[in-house]
Write a protein that holds these residues in place. Sequence first.
Motif, short mmCIF file in Angstrom:
data_model
loop_
_atom_site.label_atom_id
_atom_site.label_comp_id
_atom_site.label_asym_id
_atom_site.label_seq_id
_atom_site.Cartn_x
_atom_site.Cartn_y
_atom_site.Cartn_z
N UNK A 122 5.42 -7.19 4.88
CA UNK A 122 4.25 -6.42 4.48
C UNK A 122 3.93 -5.25 5.41
N UNK A 123 4.49 -5.27 6.60
CA UNK A 123 4.11 -4.31 7.63
C UNK A 123 4.52 -2.88 7.32
N UNK A 124 5.60 -2.72 6.57
CA UNK A 124 6.13 -1.39 6.33
C UNK A 124 6.96 -0.87 7.48
N UNK A 125 7.23 -1.72 8.48
CA UNK A 125 8.03 -1.34 9.64
C UNK A 125 9.47 -1.80 9.44
N UNK A 126 10.44 -1.22 10.17
CA UNK A 126 11.84 -1.60 9.98
C UNK A 126 12.03 -3.11 10.12
N UNK A 127 12.73 -3.70 9.16
CA UNK A 127 12.90 -5.16 9.14
C UNK A 127 14.35 -5.59 9.18
N UNK A 128 15.27 -4.61 9.36
CA UNK A 128 16.68 -4.99 9.40
C UNK A 128 17.03 -5.75 10.68
N UNK A 129 16.29 -5.47 11.76
CA UNK A 129 16.45 -6.19 13.02
C UNK A 129 15.05 -6.42 13.59
#
Length: 281
Positions: A122-129
């Motif tokens: 939900x954060x909208x921040x990079x989630x790949x790592x």
Amino acid sequence: MPLVLAGAPIGRSTDASARLREELAAAEVIAAEDTRRLHRLCHDLDVTLTGRVLSYFDGNEVRRTPELLDALRAGQRVLLVTDAGMPSVSDPGYRLVAAAAAENLPVTCVPGPSAVTTALALSGLPSDRFCFEGFLPRKGGERRARLGELAAERRTAVFFEAPHRLAETLIDMAAVLGADRPAAVCRELTKTYEEVRRGPLGDLAAWAADGVRGEITLVVGGAPESTVELTAGELVRQVGVREEAGLTRKEAVAAVAQETGVPKREVYDAVVQAKPARPAH
């Protein structure tokens, strides 16, 4: 029979899986972080417990673990459930899992909702790592020192925090990681008053100053890659910010060097040369 780690809903009981219902009903021993919340969950799910219910929380985890191991050795199906989310993830359970694994006793898992990955999504921040840091230290100096260790972390970081400490934590994060670092405060996830507040750490600190209620999960963007050549003065300033936050000179220099890509020796030399000369006697 195995030790079953049961992921419990983090908000709405309707998020519970069919398998969680089955395991609750079939378990011969249920170890619960809060037995009252367990019975409330079972009531909501229309599940009748037939197994023996034991409390298993931070205060009795060491004492209760051998009893649960005895049950596993005797071939009983033991279910471990916490108040919300996955056992052993900032919750009781790690000691029991480690002890069972050491004896090659079977361990399995009923997957369920997680505040960590829910907030990350939900954060909208990079989630790949990303990395999960759990709860930061309660004391300000220790908390700022831990944040200093994370200042150069390029991955998105997820934290848990108590609502009454949120404002102080965000202030420390803004001071150590930078007021412009993007972040998100996720409150009451999956519940009626769910709220996700996104913005720079400095703005979030100001927003939280009046107090925030509910279960809190924090998501903070990773350190940006340095795209410009930093002046010696800027290196000195960044070291100074981290020293004021509680890091030692050595730790502050190392953190700035890692975050900016400037060699530690170069950062250290800039700090030494910036020291005012001692007056002659």
